[in-house]
Design a protein around this motif. Structure first.
Motif, PDB file in Angstrom:
ATOM      1  N   ARG A 130       0.828  -1.212   0.000  1.00  0.00           N
ATOM      2  CA  ARG A 130       0.000   0.000   0.000  1.00  0.00           C
ATOM      3  C   ARG A 130       0.862   1.263   0.000  1.00  0.00           C
ATOM      4  N   LEU A 131       1.918   1.254   0.808  1.00  0.00           N
ATOM      5  CA  LEU A 131       2.807   2.410   0.863  1.00  0.00           C
ATOM      6  C   LEU A 131       3.499   2.621  -0.485  1.00  0.00           C
ATOM      7  N   ARG A 132       3.939   1.531  -1.111  1.00  0.00           N
ATOM      8  CA  ARG A 132       4.576   1.641  -2.422  1.00  0.00           C
ATOM      9  C   ARG A 132       3.580   2.205  -3.440  1.00  0.00           C
ATOM     10  N   ALA A 133       2.340   1.722  -3.392  1.00  0.00           N
ATOM     11  CA  ALA A 133       1.309   2.219  -4.310  1.00  0.00           C
ATOM     12  C   ALA A 133       1.039   3.700  -4.071  1.00  0.00           C
ATOM     13  N   THR A 134       0.965   4.103  -2.820  1.00  0.00           N
ATOM     14  CA  THR A 134       0.753   5.509  -2.478  1.00  0.00           C
ATOM     15  C   THR A 134       1.889   6.373  -3.001  1.00  0.00           C
ATOM     16  N   LEU A 135       3.124   5.928  -2.765  1.00  0.00           N
ATOM     17  CA  LEU A 135       4.277   6.685  -3.242  1.00  0.00           C
ATOM     18  C   LEU A 135       4.306   6.758  -4.766  1.00  0.00           C
ATOM     19  N   THR A 136       3.988   5.660  -5.419  1.00  0.00           N
ATOM     20  CA  THR A 136       3.980   5.629  -6.880  1.00  0.00           C
ATOM     21  C   THR A 136       2.908   6.562  -7.438  1.00  0.00           C
ATOM     22  N   GLU A 137       1.718   6.542  -6.829  1.00  0.00           N
ATOM     23  CA  GLU A 137       0.640   7.441  -7.255  1.00  0.00           C
ATOM     24  C   GLU A 137       1.026   8.903  -7.006  1.00  0.00           C
ATOM     25  N   GLN A 139      11.050  19.197  -5.036  1.00  0.00           N
ATOM     26  CA  GLN A 139      11.481  18.672  -3.742  1.00  0.00           C
ATOM     27  C   GLN A 139      10.648  17.448  -3.370  1.00  0.00           C
ATOM     28  N   SER A 140       9.345  17.549  -3.563  1.00  0.00           N
ATOM     29  CA  SER A 140       8.454  16.433  -3.272  1.00  0.00           C
ATOM     30  C   SER A 140       8.803  15.214  -4.122  1.00  0.00           C
ATOM     31  N   LEU A 141       9.054  15.440  -5.409  1.00  0.00           N
ATOM     32  CA  LEU A 141       9.446  14.335  -6.297  1.00  0.00           C
ATOM     33  C   LEU A 141      10.746  13.686  -5.825  1.00  0.00           C
ATOM     34  N   GLY A 142      11.684  14.493  -5.367  1.00  0.00           N
ATOM     35  CA  GLY A 142      12.944  13.954  -4.850  1.00  0.00           C
ATOM     36  C   GLY A 142      12.728  13.087  -3.624  1.00  0.00           C
ATOM     37  N   GLN A 143      11.877  13.548  -2.704  1.00  0.00           N
ATOM     38  CA  GLN A 143      11.600  12.781  -1.487  1.00  0.00           C
ATOM     39  C   GLN A 143      10.904  11.463  -1.816  1.00  0.00           C
ATOM     40  N   ILE A 144       9.948  11.520  -2.725  1.00  0.00           N
ATOM     41  CA  ILE A 144       9.219  10.305  -3.106  1.00  0.00           C
ATOM     42  C   ILE A 144      10.159   9.341  -3.817  1.00  0.00           C
ATOM     43  N   GLY A 145      10.960   9.860  -4.732  1.00  0.00           N
ATOM     44  CA  GLY A 145      11.920   9.007  -5.445  1.00  0.00           C
ATOM     45  C   GLY A 145      12.905   8.348  -4.494  1.00  0.00           C
ATOM     46  N   ASP A 146      13.383   9.111  -3.505  1.00  0.00           N
ATOM     47  CA  ASP A 146      14.296   8.543  -2.504  1.00  0.00           C
ATOM     48  C   ASP A 146      13.623   7.429  -1.718  1.00  0.00           C
ATOM     49  N   LEU A 149      11.145   5.492  -2.710  1.00  0.00           N
ATOM     50  CA  LEU A 149      11.005   4.324  -3.585  1.00  0.00           C
ATOM     51  C   LEU A 149      12.347   3.604  -3.749  1.00  0.00           C
ATOM     52  N   ARG A 150      13.451   4.349  -3.807  1.00  0.00           N
ATOM     53  CA  ARG A 150      14.780   3.719  -3.884  1.00  0.00           C
ATOM     54  C   ARG A 150      15.095   2.960  -2.594  1.00  0.00           C
ATOM     55  N   ALA A 173       1.437   7.914   7.537  1.00  0.00           N
ATOM     56  CA  ALA A 173       1.087   9.337   7.517  1.00  0.00           C
ATOM     57  C   ALA A 173       2.038  10.134   6.624  1.00  0.00           C
ATOM     58  N   LEU A 174       3.304   9.730   6.588  1.00  0.00           N
ATOM     59  CA  LEU A 174       4.343  10.433   5.840  1.00  0.00           C
ATOM     60  C   LEU A 174       5.232   9.391   5.164  1.00  0.00           C
ATOM     61  N   PRO A 175       4.763   8.824   4.047  1.00  0.00           N
ATOM     62  CA  PRO A 175       5.467   7.688   3.430  1.00  0.00           C
ATOM     63  C   PRO A 175       6.917   7.942   3.056  1.00  0.00           C
ATOM     64  N   HIS A 176       7.311   9.197   2.879  1.00  0.00           N
ATOM     65  CA  HIS A 176       8.696   9.467   2.515  1.00  0.00           C
ATOM     66  C   HIS A 176       9.569   9.831   3.728  1.00  0.00           C
ATOM     67  N   ALA A 177       9.069   9.574   4.944  1.00  0.00           N
ATOM     68  CA  ALA A 177       9.813   9.899   6.161  1.00  0.00           C
ATOM     69  C   ALA A 177      11.189   9.220   6.152  1.00  0.00           C
ATOM     70  N   THR A 178      12.212   9.978   6.554  1.00  0.00           N
ATOM     71  CA  THR A 178      13.566   9.433   6.613  1.00  0.00           C
ATOM     72  C   THR A 178      14.081   9.301   8.044  1.00  0.00           C
ATOM     73  N   PHE A 179      13.374   9.925   8.984  1.00  0.00           N
ATOM     74  CA  PHE A 179      13.790   9.888  10.386  1.00  0.00           C
ATOM     75  C   PHE A 179      12.650   9.415  11.273  1.00  0.00           C
ATOM     76  N   CYS A 180      13.004   8.754  12.388  1.00  0.00           N
ATOM     77  CA  CYS A 180      12.008   8.459  13.415  1.00  0.00           C
ATOM     78  C   CYS A 180      11.647   9.790  14.076  1.00  0.00           C
ATOM     79  N   VAL A 181      10.587   9.833  14.847  1.00  0.00           N
ATOM     80  CA  VAL A 181      10.127  11.095  15.441  1.00  0.00           C
ATOM     81  C   VAL A 181      11.201  11.730  16.346  1.00  0.00           C
ATOM     82  N   PRO A 182      11.833  10.977  17.250  1.00  0.00           N
ATOM     83  CA  PRO A 182      12.854  11.629  18.109  1.00  0.00           C
ATOM     84  C   PRO A 182      13.992  12.246  17.293  1.00  0.00           C
ATOM     85  N   CYS A 183      14.467  11.549  16.284  1.00  0.00           N
ATOM     86  CA  CYS A 183      15.563  12.090  15.467  1.00  0.00           C
ATOM     87  C   CYS A 183      15.077  13.272  14.633  1.00  0.00           C
TER      88      CYS A 183
END
Length: 102
Positions: A12-19, A53-60, A62-63, A87-97
């Motif tokens: 589902r997350l992959r589909a969301t990111l792809t869409e 910027q959004s495209l970069g985050q989504i692409g990252d 997916l990679r 909630a934020l499929p392209h998140a790169t950090f956990c909440v504390p970080c």
């Protein structure tokens, strides 16, 4: 994957990111079309930058899915909770970080 992501959630997350990627690509195409209105140039430039910027985050994201790093914090290497990724499929950090980084 290294996280507790279940296959159906990951799918589902992959589909969301792809869409989202397709939608942002279409938006960028629309924004870069010359409307001939110089009054909108500044606003359009800002929208183009945000869309890129959004495209970069989504692409990252997916990679990271493809290479197995998705769902891991890029700072502490701990798992990012599935709820955060939903909630934020392209998140790169956990909440504390993110709070420390951001």
């Amino acid at each position: 994957m290294g996280t507790d992501l279940h296959d159906d959630r990951l799918t589902r997350l992959r589909a969301t990111l792809t869409e989202d990627f397709a939608a942002q690509t279409a938006r960028l195409t629309e924004l870069t079309a010359d409307t001939g209105d110089p009054g909108e140039a500044h606003t359009r430039a800002a929208l183009i930058a945000a869309t890129r910027q959004s495209l970069g985050q989504i692409g990252d994201a997916l990679r990271r899915m493809a290479d197995g790093g998705y769902g891991r914090c890029q700072r502490c290497a701990g798992p990012i909770p599935v709820e955060r990724l939903e909630a934020l499929p392209h998140a790169t950090f956990c909440v504390p970080c993110q709070q420390k980084h951001g």
